[in-house]
Write an enzyme that holds these catalytic residues in place. Structure first.
Site, PDB file in Angstrom:
ATOM      1  N   GLU A 128       1.609  12.903   1.792  1.00  0.00           N
ATOM      2  CA  GLU A 128       0.777  14.134   2.154  1.00  0.00           C
ATOM      3  C   GLU A 128       2.026  15.216   2.420  1.00  0.00           C
ATOM      4  O   GLU A 128       2.958  14.965   2.978  1.00  0.00           O
ATOM      5  CB  GLU A 128       0.146  14.108   3.715  1.00  0.00           C
ATOM      6  CG  GLU A 128      -0.519  15.262   4.026  1.00  0.00           C
ATOM      7  CD  GLU A 128      -1.448  15.087   5.160  1.00  0.00           C
ATOM      8  OE1 GLU A 128      -1.515  14.186   5.908  1.00  0.00           O
ATOM      9  OE2 GLU A 128      -1.880  16.236   5.476  1.00  0.00           O
ATOM     10  N   GLY A 269       5.748  13.441  12.690  1.00  0.00           N
ATOM     11  CA  GLY A 269       5.443  12.488  13.777  1.00  0.00           C
ATOM     12  C   GLY A 269       4.873  11.030  13.269  1.00  0.00           C
ATOM     13  O   GLY A 269       5.522  10.020  13.291  1.00  0.00           O
ATOM     14  N   GLU A 272      -1.489   8.985   8.539  1.00  0.00           N
ATOM     15  CA  GLU A 272      -2.565   8.368   8.991  1.00  0.00           C
ATOM     16  C   GLU A 272      -2.815   7.405   7.283  1.00  0.00           C
ATOM     17  O   GLU A 272      -4.051   7.181   7.248  1.00  0.00           O
ATOM     18  CB  GLU A 272      -3.754   9.050   9.213  1.00  0.00           C
ATOM     19  CG  GLU A 272      -4.149  10.071   7.997  1.00  0.00           C
ATOM     20  CD  GLU A 272      -3.633  11.597   8.202  1.00  0.00           C
ATOM     21  OE1 GLU A 272      -2.532  11.701   8.883  1.00  0.00           O
ATOM     22  OE2 GLU A 272      -4.301  12.477   7.837  1.00  0.00           O
ATOM     23  N   GLU A 306      -3.711   9.202  14.759  1.00  0.00           N
ATOM     24  CA  GLU A 306      -3.636   8.656  13.552  1.00  0.00           C
ATOM     25  C   GLU A 306      -4.825   7.673  13.156  1.00  0.00           C
ATOM     26  O   GLU A 306      -5.491   7.669  12.081  1.00  0.00           O
ATOM     27  CB  GLU A 306      -2.184   8.060  13.007  1.00  0.00           C
ATOM     28  CG  GLU A 306      -1.036   9.123  13.312  1.00  0.00           C
ATOM     29  CD  GLU A 306      -0.935  10.227  12.589  1.00  0.00           C
ATOM     30  OE1 GLU A 306      -1.921  10.388  11.549  1.00  0.00           O
ATOM     31  OE2 GLU A 306      -0.478  11.218  13.107  1.00  0.00           O
ATOM     32  N   GLU A 328      -7.061  18.102  10.911  1.00  0.00           N
ATOM     33  CA  GLU A 328      -6.282  18.364  11.794  1.00  0.00           C
ATOM     34  C   GLU A 328      -6.678  18.833  13.194  1.00  0.00           C
ATOM     35  O   GLU A 328      -6.548  18.166  14.034  1.00  0.00           O
ATOM     36  CB  GLU A 328      -4.876  18.982  11.360  1.00  0.00           C
ATOM     37  CG  GLU A 328      -4.245  18.103  10.080  1.00  0.00           C
ATOM     38  CD  GLU A 328      -3.841  16.843  10.714  1.00  0.00           C
ATOM     39  OE1 GLU A 328      -3.858  16.345  11.829  1.00  0.00           O
ATOM     40  OE2 GLU A 328      -3.604  16.295   9.828  1.00  0.00           O
TER      41      GLU A 328
HETATM   42 ZN    ZN Z   1      -3.173  14.358  11.825  1.00  0.00          ZN
END
Ligand code: ZN
Length: 882
Positions: A128, A269, A272, A306, A328
């Site tokens: 992503e 961070g 997913e 996630e 998101e």
């Molecule tokens: Zn996310």
């Protein structure tokens, strides 16, 4: 790396793909510098595409093409075209065909950390938003969904663990055991940004989970060998997340295994990827000695986030990248709701709003302002912003507030039912709530398309003779770049009116309608609500629970704020009143300091704060939130123009000292009484006690007397967990005392071999407001434990300096700006995403006082004229200077 002028991509230009790839077979042979990828893609013409489909254009970057076959036939060099961005095949055998490619890529040389790369000897991927095109030629867009079968082959010693999405199918050895392979199959069609592959020497921490319908799922967290004993908390958080999503949203997990891998070099961070989440190891590894309470809470939140993407993001994905908030904003909302259920709902709400105001409000008020669903971008990686995430979550929360929890759940159920397996849009999502409940959400949609933080200007007039109170609310919608005129929004305002005894008055409108839940829906530019049977002049408590992401203006006396701090039945607003009061005191002090006059004594505010500090009926974690003053950046944002960061810092420090002195006895008492004797627990109650105790210690340390330095030094030396140790280090970092150097030395010796814990050592030297900090930070960039290639290190040292040390970054001589600009350019050469993120430290430069503004502008112009410059940095710096 590009030097050309990039062209923006626009939402209104969206077209469905002309072809669809519906099944992918990958065969990946891992090699540090030359990984071979064989791809077999089943492709069909997309009947939803209007008109002649034209040639097949596959995205591909930084890969070397070795062979190309169409329906089994090798293509000659004249049968296709290649550029550094795509592969184009014009002559296609029909509406259904198979394309086979063999390509090579170089994971070791990949320092952009997108595509396939090596992190401390571990092969991993980040696709992503557009990393898959660095692995193989593909239609790299989220509305192309395919099933995947992936075979990975590697040297057995180098990569004993081989993972991909979905369920394991087969494994075996080759070359007499020297090499081995594993095959994974993901039956759920997914866009390629959710593809993941990992290979390396990893240890694992295992558990399992049985879903509501009885499916047993193997859970595993893979980490660097020797770190398995730091995975228990993440695993516990994962199981609680799985259970919660079943109970709250009726969503079950859908594969036989769920794997998480922690890696050290990661731009964000966590990610997913279907069935194989890849995490920054800072968000997995935790033990009482190495992770603070804040780290534990962040791990819980991100693990949940996630995991929740499995339904909101993976099963239902985004049609295009403009819809990023669809996955998101919604998933942040879901992780917020999870944390509110697991912890104190009020403390969590305060935390979420603090984050929003610290990160998103300045974005909305500056040159980088954009709607929750932007209409155009140059580099999509620049739009993983607080506006998309945090404001996106607030917008989903507005739906829940307008519909109530039951209506909201009905809409979510319909969304899952109607769009499972699809690539959806924000309109698809919102339509589900309208269809499920009949509520008109047309005006609400403006939240997605209009940038800027609305201001609600409120006025309350009391008529004693008629016992009525008139509340007038006007929406002020400040212009943002490229958008001067704004439409009024649909704003839910939860409110209460407090009577003289501090109790809520029954809310009855003049029409006779009773507001049971205290909710009004503001839709016009100006509206007046008349409340009847109001026995005396009430004190209004507006925007309870922060019912919408807006700024609120209403004239209130100091006495009103004290009254709300002591009485408001809405604990969120009680906290907000304390923040507003502190802000009032601080803004006045900043004015006085800049005018060279003496600020007024903050006696009344401090006294009111002391009442809450001692109020045992309130939980300690909540009282800790009460004790935290608005941050320097909050104050800068509220002051809004002609900002002098040093005056803000000094005013805030003066107030901290005043609190430490005036509440001395109560603070010492809190510090003594809230000590926890037994073993460490990350549970919210224990964390709340530590937070309150450390807040008290912080105020006492501010006084700077010998006894205070001795107290914090003893706290540091006697710390039995990371929370106390790191809190004390942070407090010591602000002192000019030999104890400061001693503490940093000791911390270094203790933690130099732990690449995560040592980041605190970098960060708190970078955060120090002492005049020497720029020189210290410059020196630390050459420290053997520092690396410009590792995003965690960059964030800890340079990021902290630029974003959390307002005084030093905004030095009057401009050298803070120069230093950060040089690092942006240095990092841009190999990792544009991290460089662009660091550059956003300048986002509020236009609000600065004249001289600093001049220096910041000069620095930004220097960045803008540098070559080569990535599209990422070009876009951000261009907007800043617009
Ligand atoms: Zn996310």
């Amino acid at each position: 790396m590009k030097t050309d002028t990039p062209r923006p991509i626009q939402l209104k230009d969206y077209r469905p793909p002309n072809y669809l790839i519906y099944d992918v077979n990958l065969d990946v042979s891992l090699h540090a510098t030359r990984t071979r990828v064989r791809a077999r893609l089943k492709i069909r013409r997309n009947l939803a595409y209007p008109g002649n489909p034209g040639p097949l254009r596959l995205d591909g970057e930084m890969i070397e093409l070795d062979a190309l076959r169409l329906d089994g036939r090798q293509l000659g060099p004249r049968e296709y075209q290649r550029t550094d961005k795509e592969l184009v095949i014009g002559d296609l055998p029909g509406d259904l065909f198979t394309l086979e490619t063999t390509t090579y890529c170089n994971p070791e040389a990949n320092k952009a950390l997108t595509g396939l790369y090596l992190s401390r000897g571990i092969y991993c991927t980040q696709c992503e938003a557009q990393g898959f095109r660095r692995i193989t030629y593909f239609l790299d867009r989220p509305d192309v969904l395919a099933t995947y079968t992936v075979r990975i082959e590697a040297d057995r010693n180098e990569a004993p663990v081989l993972l991909s999405n979905g369920d394991p199918l087969e494994r075996g050895t080759l070359d007499g055991g020297k090499r081995h392979y594993a095959v994974w199959r993901d039956p759920h069609p997914k866009p390629c940004y959710l593809f993941a592959l990992v290979g390396g020497n990893l240890a694992s921490y295992a558990s399992d989970f049985t879903t509501a319908s009885g499916r047993k799922v193997d859970l595993r967290i893979y980490v660097e060998p020797g770190k398995e004993n730091r995975c228990a908390w993440a695993m516990d958080a994962l199981k609680r997340s799985m259970r919660w999503d079943e109970e709250r949203f009726g969503r079950e997990y859908d594969l036989d295994v769920f794997n998480i891998v922690a890696v050290s070099d990661f731009n964000m961070g966590a990610m997913e990827n279907k069935g194989l989440n890849v995490f920054n190891d800072a968000l997995i590894l935790a033990s009482p000695e190495t992770a603070t309470d804040a780290n534990f809470a962040a791990i819980e939140r991100v693990i949940a986030h996630e995991y929740f993407h499995n339904w909101t993001g993976n099963r239902i994905t985004c049609r295009d990248w403009f819809q990023l908030c669809l996955k998101e904003g919604l998933t942040v909302f879901r992780d917020q709701e999870f944390c509110a259920d697991q912890r104190s709902a009020t403390v969590e709400r305060i935390r979420d709003v603090r984050n929003l105001k610290a990160a998103q409000f300045p974005e909305d008020a500056g040159p980088l302002a954009h709607p929750v669903r932007p209409g155009r971008y140059i580099e999509i990686n620049n739009f993983y912003t607080s506006t998309v995430y945090n404001k996106g979550a607030e917008v989903v929360r507005i739906i829940q507030t307008l519909l109530g929890p039951e209506g909201f759940r009905k809409g979510m159920d319909l969304y899952f039912e109607r769009h499972d397996g699809q690539a959806a849009t924000v309109e698809d999502f919102v339509t589900c709530f309208q269809d499920a409940t009949g509520k008109d959400l047309e005006q609400f949609m403006t939240w997605y398309s209009q940038a800027g933080t609305p201001e609600l200007v409120c006025q309350l007039k009391y008529d004693a003779r008629n016992r009525t109170a008139d509340l007038t609310i006007a929406q002020v919608l400040p212009p943002t770049p490229g958008e001067a005129k704004k439409k009024p929004l649909h704003v839910p305002v939860r409110l209460g009116l407090l009577g003289g005894n501090g109790q809520d008055i029954d809310l009855t409108l003049s029409s006779g309608k009773r507001l049971e839940d205290g909710l009004i829906e503001v839709t016009k530019r100006t509206e007046t609500y008349r409340f009847r049977d109001v026995p005396s002049r009430p004190v209004p408590s507006l925007l309870r629970g922060f019912s919408a992401p807006v700024n609120l203006t209403i004239s209130r006396s100091d006495a009103d704020l004290q009254f709300l701090m002591a009485n408001d039945s809405d604990l969120y607003n009680r906290w907000q009143a304390a923040q507003d009061y502190a802000t009032r005191v601080l803004v006045a002090a900043v004015k006085a300091l800049r005018a060279g006059t003496r600020p007024a004594k903050p006696q009344a505010y401090v006294t009111a704060l002391g009442v809450t500090l001692k109020d045992e009926s309130l939980e300690p974690g909540y009282r800790a939130q009460f004790m935290f003053l608005p941050s320097e950046s909050d104050l800068a944002r509220i002051i809004g123009r002609d900002v002098d960061p040093l005056a803000i810092h000094n005013a805030r420090q003066d107030l901290r000292k005043a609190v430490g002195t005036m509440l001395y006895d109560a603070l010492v008492d809190t510090y003594r009484r809230y000590e926890i004797k037994g073993p460490y627990s990350p549970a919210p109650e224990a964390a709340g006690r530590r937070a309150l105790r450390n807040a008290a210690l912080g105020y006492l340390t501010c006084r700077g007397k010998a006894e205070d330095v001795a107290r914090v030094a003893a706290h540091f030396a006697g710390a039995r967990n990371a929370t106390d140790e790191v809190s004390a280090l942070a407090m010591l970092s602000e002192l000019r005392s030999p104890e400061r150097a001693k503490a940093f030395d000791r911390f270094y010796r203790r933690w130099k071999d732990d690449h995560l814990v040592i980041d605190n050592w970098f960060a708190y030297q970078a955060a120090s407001p002492l005049a020497s900090s720029l020189a210290t930070v410059v020196k630390l960039t050459r420290h053997p434990l520092f690396s410009m290639k590792n995003p965690n290190k960059v964030r800890a040292l340079i990021g902290t300096f630029a974003m959390a040390n307002s005084v030093s970054f905004n030095r009057p001589d401009g050298r803070g700006y120069e230093f950060v600009a040089d690092r942006v350019l240095e990092i841009d050469a190999f990792n544009p995403q991290v460089a662009a993120r660091l550059l956003s430290a300048f986002r509020s430069w236009k609000a600065l006082e004249t001289e600093r503004r001049r220096l910041a502008k000069k620095t930004l112009q220097r960045i803008a004229s540098a070559t080569p410059l990535s599209h990422d940095v070009q876009e951000i710096v261009g907007k800043m200077l617009e």
